[in-house]
Write a protein that holds these residues in place. Structure first.
Motif, PDB file in Angstrom:
ATOM      1  N   ALA A   1       0.843  -1.203   0.000  1.00 24.94           N
ATOM      2  CA  ALA A   1       0.000   0.000   0.000  1.00 24.94           C
ATOM      3  C   ALA A   1       0.871   1.243   0.000  1.00 24.94           C
ATOM      4  CB  ALA A   1      -0.888   0.012   1.249  1.00 24.94           C
ATOM      5  N   ARG A   2       0.251   2.380  -0.323  1.00 29.23           N
ATOM      6  CA  ARG A   2       0.920   3.672  -0.195  1.00 29.23           C
ATOM      7  C   ARG A   2      -0.069   4.678   0.374  1.00 29.23           C
ATOM      8  NH1 ARG A   2       0.052   7.675  -4.453  1.00 29.23           N
ATOM      9  NH2 ARG A   2      -1.112   6.736  -6.154  1.00 29.23           N
ATOM     10  N   ALA A   3       0.474   5.701   0.989  1.00 23.80           N
ATOM     11  CA  ALA A   3      -0.368   6.744   1.559  1.00 23.80           C
ATOM     12  C   ALA A   3      -1.097   7.472   0.443  1.00 23.80           C
ATOM     13  CB  ALA A   3       0.482   7.727   2.364  1.00 23.80           C
ATOM     14  N   GLU A   4      -2.400   7.535   0.567  1.00 22.41           N
ATOM     15  CA  GLU A   4      -3.237   8.279  -0.357  1.00 22.41           C
ATOM     16  C   GLU A   4      -4.265   9.029   0.465  1.00 22.41           C
ATOM     17  OE1 GLU A   4      -4.142   6.383  -4.323  1.00 22.41           O
ATOM     18  OE2 GLU A   4      -3.877   4.589  -3.076  1.00 22.41           O
ATOM     19  N   THR A   5      -4.663  10.175  -0.031  1.00 17.22           N
ATOM     20  CA  THR A   5      -5.654  10.958   0.694  1.00 17.22           C
ATOM     21  C   THR A   5      -7.026  10.304   0.596  1.00 17.22           C
ATOM     22  OG1 THR A   5      -6.078  12.356  -1.233  1.00 17.22           O
ATOM     23  CG2 THR A   5      -4.424  13.128   0.356  1.00 17.22           C
ATOM     24  N   ALA A   6      -7.821  10.580   1.600  1.00 16.13           N
ATOM     25  CA  ALA A   6      -9.189  10.060   1.629  1.00 16.13           C
ATOM     26  C   ALA A   6     -10.124  11.041   0.915  1.00 16.13           C
ATOM     27  CB  ALA A   6      -9.633   9.869   3.076  1.00 16.13           C
ATOM     28  N   GLY A   7     -11.137  10.522   0.312  1.00 12.30           N
ATOM     29  CA  GLY A   7     -12.182  11.368  -0.273  1.00 12.30           C
ATOM     30  C   GLY A   7     -11.713  12.282  -1.379  1.00 12.30           C
ATOM     31  N   ASP A   8     -12.156  13.542  -1.300  1.00 16.77           N
ATOM     32  CA  ASP A   8     -11.907  14.524  -2.358  1.00 16.77           C
ATOM     33  C   ASP A   8     -10.589  15.271  -2.187  1.00 16.77           C
ATOM     34  OD1 ASP A   8     -14.317  13.868  -3.545  1.00 16.77           O
ATOM     35  OD2 ASP A   8     -15.433  15.412  -2.459  1.00 16.77           O
ATOM     36  N   ASP A   9      -9.709  14.806  -1.328  1.00 18.33           N
ATOM     37  CA  ASP A   9      -8.450  15.499  -1.067  1.00 18.33           C
ATOM     38  C   ASP A   9      -7.356  15.142  -2.063  1.00 18.33           C
ATOM     39  OD1 ASP A   9      -9.487  16.798   1.122  1.00 18.33           O
ATOM     40  OD2 ASP A   9      -8.692  15.365   2.565  1.00 18.33           O
ATOM     41  N   ARG A  10      -7.674  14.364  -3.074  1.00 21.69           N
ATOM     42  CA  ARG A  10      -6.654  13.929  -4.042  1.00 21.69           C
ATOM     43  C   ARG A  10      -5.933  15.151  -4.616  1.00 21.69           C
ATOM     44  NH1 ARG A  10      -4.880   9.595  -6.349  1.00 21.69           N
ATOM     45  NH2 ARG A  10      -4.369   9.448  -8.542  1.00 21.69           N
ATOM     46  N   GLY A  11      -4.613  15.079  -4.605  1.00 22.56           N
ATOM     47  CA  GLY A  11      -3.802  16.178  -5.120  1.00 22.56           C
ATOM     48  C   GLY A  11      -3.370  17.156  -4.040  1.00 22.56           C
ATOM     49  N   MET A  12      -4.002  17.108  -2.880  1.00 22.10           N
ATOM     50  CA  MET A  12      -3.610  17.972  -1.773  1.00 22.10           C
ATOM     51  C   MET A  12      -2.558  17.260  -0.926  1.00 22.10           C
ATOM     52  SD  MET A  12      -7.187  19.559  -0.354  1.00 22.10           S
ATOM     53  CE  MET A  12      -6.376  20.171   1.101  1.00 22.10           C
ATOM     54  N   LEU A  13      -1.741  18.037  -0.243  1.00 20.14           N
ATOM     55  CA  LEU A  13      -0.776  17.464   0.682  1.00 20.14           C
ATOM     56  C   LEU A  13      -1.063  17.961   2.091  1.00 20.14           C
ATOM     57  CD1 LEU A  13       2.467  17.852  -1.483  1.00 20.14           C
ATOM     58  CD2 LEU A  13       1.149  15.779  -1.093  1.00 20.14           C
ATOM     59  N   PHE A  14      -0.754  19.223   2.340  1.00 19.38           N
ATOM     60  CA  PHE A  14      -0.976  19.816   3.650  1.00 19.38           C
ATOM     61  C   PHE A  14      -2.476  19.994   3.886  1.00 19.38           C
ATOM     62  CE2 PHE A  14       3.208  21.174   2.265  1.00 19.38           C
ATOM     63  CZ  PHE A  14       3.988  20.898   3.379  1.00 19.38           C
ATOM     64  N   GLY A  15      -2.943  19.586   5.038  1.00 17.32           N
ATOM     65  CA  GLY A  15      -4.352  19.752   5.380  1.00 17.32           C
ATOM     66  C   GLY A  15      -5.274  18.672   4.854  1.00 17.32           C
ATOM     67  N   ALA A  16      -4.768  17.739   4.079  1.00 13.69           N
ATOM     68  CA  ALA A  16      -5.604  16.663   3.545  1.00 13.69           C
ATOM     69  C   ALA A  16      -5.831  15.597   4.621  1.00 13.69           C
ATOM     70  CB  ALA A  16      -4.935  16.031   2.322  1.00 13.69           C
ATOM     71  N   ASP A  17      -6.863  14.797   4.420  1.00 13.34           N
ATOM     72  CA  ASP A  17      -7.139  13.667   5.306  1.00 13.34           C
ATOM     73  C   ASP A  17      -6.404  12.447   4.763  1.00 13.34           C
ATOM     74  OD1 ASP A  17      -8.116  11.591   6.827  1.00 13.34           O
ATOM     75  OD2 ASP A  17     -10.209  11.867   6.244  1.00 13.34           O
ATOM     76  N   TRP A  18      -5.374  12.020   5.487  1.00 13.02           N
ATOM     77  CA  TRP A  18      -4.560  10.882   5.072  1.00 13.02           C
ATOM     78  C   TRP A  18      -4.939   9.610   5.820  1.00 13.02           C
ATOM     79  CZ3 TRP A  18      -1.329  11.106   0.970  1.00 13.02           C
ATOM     80  CH2 TRP A  18      -1.006  12.364   0.478  1.00 13.02           C
ATOM     81  N   GLY A  19      -6.021   9.642   6.569  1.00 16.15           N
ATOM     82  CA  GLY A  19      -6.478   8.457   7.282  1.00 16.15           C
ATOM     83  C   GLY A  19      -5.425   7.919   8.236  1.00 16.15           C
ATOM     84  N   ALA A  20      -5.232   6.593   8.216  1.00 12.20           N
ATOM     85  CA  ALA A  20      -4.304   5.934   9.141  1.00 12.20           C
ATOM     86  C   ALA A  20      -2.850   6.348   8.933  1.00 12.20           C
ATOM     87  CB  ALA A  20      -4.421   4.414   8.994  1.00 12.20           C
ATOM     88  N   TRP A  21      -2.526   6.979   7.802  1.00 10.60           N
ATOM     89  CA  TRP A  21      -1.161   7.412   7.516  1.00 10.60           C
ATOM     90  C   TRP A  21      -0.787   8.670   8.308  1.00 10.60           C
ATOM     91  CZ3 TRP A  21       1.514   3.959   4.553  1.00 10.60           C
ATOM     92  CH2 TRP A  21       0.758   3.059   3.808  1.00 10.60           C
ATOM     93  N   GLY A  22      -1.750   9.261   8.975  1.00 17.03           N
ATOM     94  CA  GLY A  22      -1.481  10.404   9.849  1.00 17.03           C
ATOM     95  C   GLY A  22      -1.442  11.736   9.127  1.00 17.03           C
ATOM     96  N   GLU A  23      -1.202  12.770   9.906  1.00 17.86           N
ATOM     97  CA  GLU A  23      -1.121  14.130   9.366  1.00 17.86           C
ATOM     98  C   GLU A  23       0.121  14.268   8.496  1.00 17.86           C
ATOM     99  OE1 GLU A  23      -0.746  18.720  11.009  1.00 17.86           O
ATOM    100  OE2 GLU A  23      -1.348  17.122  12.382  1.00 17.86           O
ATOM    101  N   PHE A  24      -0.037  14.957   7.380  1.00 15.41           N
ATOM    102  CA  PHE A  24       1.077  15.156   6.462  1.00 15.41           C
ATOM    103  C   PHE A  24       2.169  15.972   7.133  1.00 15.41           C
ATOM    104  CE2 PHE A  24       3.280  17.233   2.911  1.00 15.41           C
ATOM    105  CZ  PHE A  24       3.629  16.111   2.179  1.00 15.41           C
ATOM    106  N   ALA A  25       3.410  15.548   6.936  1.00 20.82           N
ATOM    107  CA  ALA A  25       4.556  16.229   7.544  1.00 20.82           C
ATOM    108  C   ALA A  25       5.715  16.235   6.558  1.00 20.82           C
ATOM    109  CB  ALA A  25       4.964  15.514   8.834  1.00 20.82           C
ATOM    110  N   VAL A  26       6.608  17.210   6.710  1.00 23.22           N
ATOM    111  CA  VAL A  26       7.801  17.319   5.876  1.00 23.22           C
ATOM    112  C   VAL A  26       9.008  17.567   6.774  1.00 23.22           C
ATOM    113  CG1 VAL A  26       6.573  18.146   3.831  1.00 23.22           C
ATOM    114  CG2 VAL A  26       7.457  19.790   5.490  1.00 23.22           C
ATOM    115  N   PRO A  27      10.212  17.254   6.279  1.00 20.18           N
ATOM    116  CA  PRO A  27      11.413  17.500   7.084  1.00 20.18           C
ATOM    117  C   PRO A  27      11.565  18.988   7.428  1.00 20.18           C
ATOM    118  CG  PRO A  27      11.919  16.116   5.187  1.00 20.18           C
ATOM    119  CD  PRO A  27      10.527  16.613   5.000  1.00 20.18           C
ATOM    120  N   ALA A  28      12.214  19.260   8.549  1.00 18.34           N
ATOM    121  CA  ALA A  28      12.411  20.640   9.013  1.00 18.34           C
ATOM    122  C   ALA A  28      13.183  21.470   7.994  1.00 18.34           C
ATOM    123  CB  ALA A  28      13.133  20.637  10.356  1.00 18.34           C
TER     124      ALA A  28
END
Length: 182
Positions: A45-72
């Motif tokens: 599997a790979r992390a994919e957004t839930a619902g209509d969030d496709r194409g979004m990164l920050f603020g999207a619902d990633w379900g069990a993959w957790g909140e989107f984060a990036v390196p400092a």
């Protein structure tokens, strides 16, 4: 049985929203690569957004993959118009199938073109670690692993394909080699 988590992160030369031909080319390759990798033996599997969030990164619902984060150290935009990154978080049955998917076929072709699209940051572009069966890795797990790898080097909890460890924490003896087909 433990499974392999793989987090990749790259800083793009231009924002994802850039209409330039090079950005469109990256998108076109990316969609084809995702399809091909998703068919590879050992891919779970790979992390994919839930619902209509496709194409979004920050603020999207990633379900069990957790909140989107990036390196400092990522210092570019975070809005839909300014974000300039490409990242994946995936789950695999083992190290070898993940390596084969990354370093063969269509994905290998895109790796050969990576400097057309990505900046050279001096940071690792991927990190692997083992997770227990039934555990879904999170974006924050990937970011933490990548930052540990950059700061401390490969270890059983944050390693690369070329400096890897078994689920028990022993360095792998067999060297993975490029080749095969995806």
């Amino acid at each position: 049985m433990p499974r392999l988590a793989l987090y990749t992160f790259g800083v793009l030369k231009s924002p994802l929203a850039d209409p330039a031909p090079l950005t469109r080319e990256f998108y076109d390759w990316g969609e084809a690569v995702y399809r091909k990798v998703g068919q590879h033996p050992g891919y779970l599997a790979r992390a994919e957004t839930a619902g209509d969030d496709r194409g979004m990164l920050f603020g999207a619902d990633w379900g069990a993959w957790g909140e989107f984060a990036v390196p400092a150290w990522y210092g570019k935009g975070r809005t839909a118009q300014t974000v300039a990154l490409a990242t994946t978080l995936s789950l695999w049955t083992d190290l070898r199938p993940a390596f084969d998917a990354v370093y063969s076929g269509l994905h290998r072709e895109t790796l050969n073109r990576r400097y057309d699209w990505f900046e050279r940051t001096g940071h690792p572009n991927h990190v692997c670690w083992w997770v227990p069966d039934g555990v879904i890795p999170t974006w924050q797990d990937g970011v933490s692993g990548l930052e540990r790898l950059h700061g401390q080097g490969p270890a059983p909890h944050a390693f690369t394909f070329h400096h890897s460890f078994t689920p028990e924490g022993t360095p792998t003896r067999a060297r993975l080699r490029h080749g095969g087909s995806a």
